[in-house]
Design an enzyme around this catalytic site. Structure first.
Site, PDB file in Angstrom:
ATOM      1  N   VAL A  69       0.842  -1.192   0.000  1.00  0.00           N
ATOM      2  CA  VAL A  69       0.000   0.000   0.000  1.00  0.00           C
ATOM      3  C   VAL A  69       0.876   1.240   0.000  1.00  0.00           C
ATOM      4  O   VAL A  69       1.784   1.372   0.830  1.00  0.00           O
ATOM      5  CB  VAL A  69      -0.936   0.020   1.228  1.00  0.00           C
ATOM      6  CG1 VAL A  69      -1.702   1.339   1.300  1.00  0.00           C
ATOM      7  CG2 VAL A  69      -1.909  -1.156   1.183  1.00  0.00           C
ATOM      8  N   ASP A  97      10.677  -5.333   8.371  1.00  0.00           N
ATOM      9  CA  ASP A  97       9.610  -5.169   9.352  1.00  0.00           C
ATOM     10  C   ASP A  97       9.484  -6.497  10.093  1.00  0.00           C
ATOM     11  O   ASP A  97      10.468  -7.243  10.189  1.00  0.00           O
ATOM     12  CB  ASP A  97       8.306  -4.757   8.654  1.00  0.00           C
ATOM     13  CG  ASP A  97       7.313  -4.084   9.589  1.00  0.00           C
ATOM     14  OD1 ASP A  97       6.447  -4.793  10.125  1.00  0.00           O
ATOM     15  OD2 ASP A  97       7.413  -2.866   9.807  1.00  0.00           O
ATOM     16  N   ALA A 147       4.250   4.110   3.127  1.00  0.00           N
ATOM     17  CA  ALA A 147       3.909   2.864   2.438  1.00  0.00           C
ATOM     18  C   ALA A 147       4.077   1.717   3.423  1.00  0.00           C
ATOM     19  O   ALA A 147       4.643   1.875   4.506  1.00  0.00           O
ATOM     20  CB  ALA A 147       4.800   2.660   1.216  1.00  0.00           C
ATOM     21  N   LYS A 148       3.580   0.555   3.058  1.00  0.00           N
ATOM     22  CA  LYS A 148       3.772  -0.653   3.868  1.00  0.00           C
ATOM     23  C   LYS A 148       3.455  -1.851   2.993  1.00  0.00           C
ATOM     24  O   LYS A 148       2.678  -1.768   2.042  1.00  0.00           O
ATOM     25  CB  LYS A 148       2.845  -0.647   5.090  1.00  0.00           C
ATOM     26  CG  LYS A 148       3.386  -1.452   6.261  1.00  0.00           C
ATOM     27  CD  LYS A 148       4.527  -0.713   6.945  1.00  0.00           C
ATOM     28  CE  LYS A 148       5.008  -1.433   8.191  1.00  0.00           C
ATOM     29  NZ  LYS A 148       6.047  -0.658   8.898  1.00  0.00           N
ATOM     30  N   GLY A 149       4.057  -2.994   3.347  1.00  0.00           N
ATOM     31  CA  GLY A 149       3.798  -4.212   2.599  1.00  0.00           C
ATOM     32  C   GLY A 149       3.812  -5.422   3.499  1.00  0.00           C
ATOM     33  O   GLY A 149       4.313  -5.367   4.629  1.00  0.00           O
TER      34      GLY A 149
END
Length: 435
Positions: A79, A165, A124-126
């Site tokens: 995202v 992460d 952002a992040k995934g």
């Protein structure tokens, strides 16, 4: 900064009044805090709508051949929440509990986190839905590379820069960088951060989040007329962030009286030897069996009578069920979203000074920014330079949030959201809307 167009308060969600709100839903928690800050900023409706929605949400299927020859298909998400201030920045996590909603909330948090420390990144992040503990190194590499290809159109030093992460690390970032580089035809170190130093990683990156927590904790104690060398501290979560913060706070003279991880929790009123605890975890993979204190329930650690509580593990650990029992004078949120939105008012009423996650744990994204700058410039800094510049940014950001908190007579969390949202909103006003 304020607009003549007042935001209708009918849009605002109040977690302590709205029965529909799911207390432990991270997106609901983030949005309720966003709405509160937007209302205080008198944010105009158009900007409000833009900032309340993610720019891009990607879901990909990742089929790979497992070691036994069978094909498994994993689901991955990425995202980009807002990139108005710069490339999307945010980690990739491998976990069975990854959902698109969670990833979206974390991407929004990254947007506000980058803005609150005023670095030129968006959010952002995934994540990939998998259990990395049950996968071999080869399977993890194949999954990482397939996921990277699935989202490769968003990736790039100028568009989207991932980092480690939950359950990912330097090696995973090396695979992402290599896969991207193979597709573009040249080595591109700046496409990820948190990678090995040997291939363009930054000195000080691994300790950065815990170091940032230490810096703002020290400043918070100074603000309250206390001193770190006379403070007692409990740390929930003894991974990279928690153990680093505990070690640095101990070096500053604090007494660490409680530590915990997913397997065990310990209390020692005389102080726990953090170096011994770190060595124990390196050897045994967890705190289970550690002899440096009395074993207690993990929930008990949160309610110890200490000066500082540093939750550095999971989301939603301080809720309406236990917030009344928190006895710490300061809560430094090393984890993302450890306090639910509904619990905020309870901590306020108790007079707890909360250093919110988007400020407290922003040391990681700050040194990620340093790594990105070093990669793009091809010139690398020594560790002292990294740490000195991190200290400067964290202390300035703490001071900025504290000043806004005082001027609005509100808590630090609302002030941090107001500061970050105002910075993102300002860029949207300047850029306008492309149509």
């Amino acid at each position: 900064m304020a607009s003549k167009h007042r935001l209708s308060t009918s849009k605002i969600v109040h977690p302590d009044k709205d029965p529909v709100l799911n207390e432990e839903n991270p997106f609901d928690a983030m949005m309720s805090r966003f709405d509160r800050a937007a209302e205080l900023l008198d944010l105009e409706p158009g900007i409000y709508k833009i900032l309340r929605n993610a720019e891009k949400q990607i879901t990909v299927s990742c089929p790979i051949v497992m070691d036994n020859g069978e094909v498994e298909v994993f689901t991955g998400h990425r995202v980009l929440y807002n990139t108005s201030r710069g490339p999307g920045k945010g980690g990739i996590r491998f976990d069975m509990h990854v959902t698109l909603e969670e990833v979206t909330a974390l991407a929004a948090w990254m947007t506000w986190k980058s803005a609150v420390v005023n670095i030129p990144f968006g959010g952002a992040k995934g994540g990939v839905v998998c259990d990395p503990l049950k996968m071999s190194v080869g399977e993890l590499e194949r999954l990482t590379r397939r996921y990277t290809v699935g989202i490769i159109q968003t990736l790039g030093p100028d568009s989207d820069v991932p980092a480690p992460d939950v359950n990912t690390n330097e090696r995973v970032m090396a695979w992402v960088m290599d896969t991207y580089s193979m597709h573009v035809g040249h080595t591109t170190t700046a496409v990820v951060t948190g990678k090995p130093v040997e291939m363009g990683g930054s000195l000080g990156r691994r300790e950065a989040t815990g170091r940032g927590c230490t810096i703002v904790t020290t400043d918070a104690l100074d603000h309250l007329g206390m001193h770190v060398s006379k403070s007692t501290i409990a740390v929930q979560g003894f991974g990279n962030v928690g153990s680093t913060a505990a070690m640095l706070l101990e070096e500053a003279g604090a007494k660490i009286v409680g530590i915990s991880d997913r397997d065990a929790a310990f209390h020692n009123a005389k102080g726990i030897n953090i170096k011994q605890a770190i060595e124990y975890v390196k050897k045994n993979k967890s705190l289970k069996g550690f002899k440096g204190g009395d074993e207690i329930q993990g929930s008990e650690l949160l309610t110890l009578d200490v000066d500082v509580l540093l939750p550095a593990a999971l989301e939603s650990v301080i809720t309406t069920k236990n917030a009344h029992d928190i006895r710490a004078k300061v809560v430094c949120e090393g984890a993302n979203g450890p306090t639910t939105a509904a619990a905020d008012s309870i901590l306020d009423e108790k007079g707890v000074f909360v250093i919110p996650d988007i400020l407290a744990n922003a040391g990681g994204v700050t040194v990620s920014y340093f790594e990105w700058v070093q990669d793009r410039g091809g010139y690398f800094w020594d560790e002292k330079t990294v740490n000195d510049r991190l200290t400067e940014i964290m202390r300035r950001s703490f001071a900025d949030v504290l000043a806004l908190s005082k001027s609005h007579k509100g808590n630090m969390r609302t002030a941090a959201y107001m500061l970050s949202i105002s910075r993102v909103a300002s860029v949207h006003r300047l850029r306008g809307i492309y149509s």
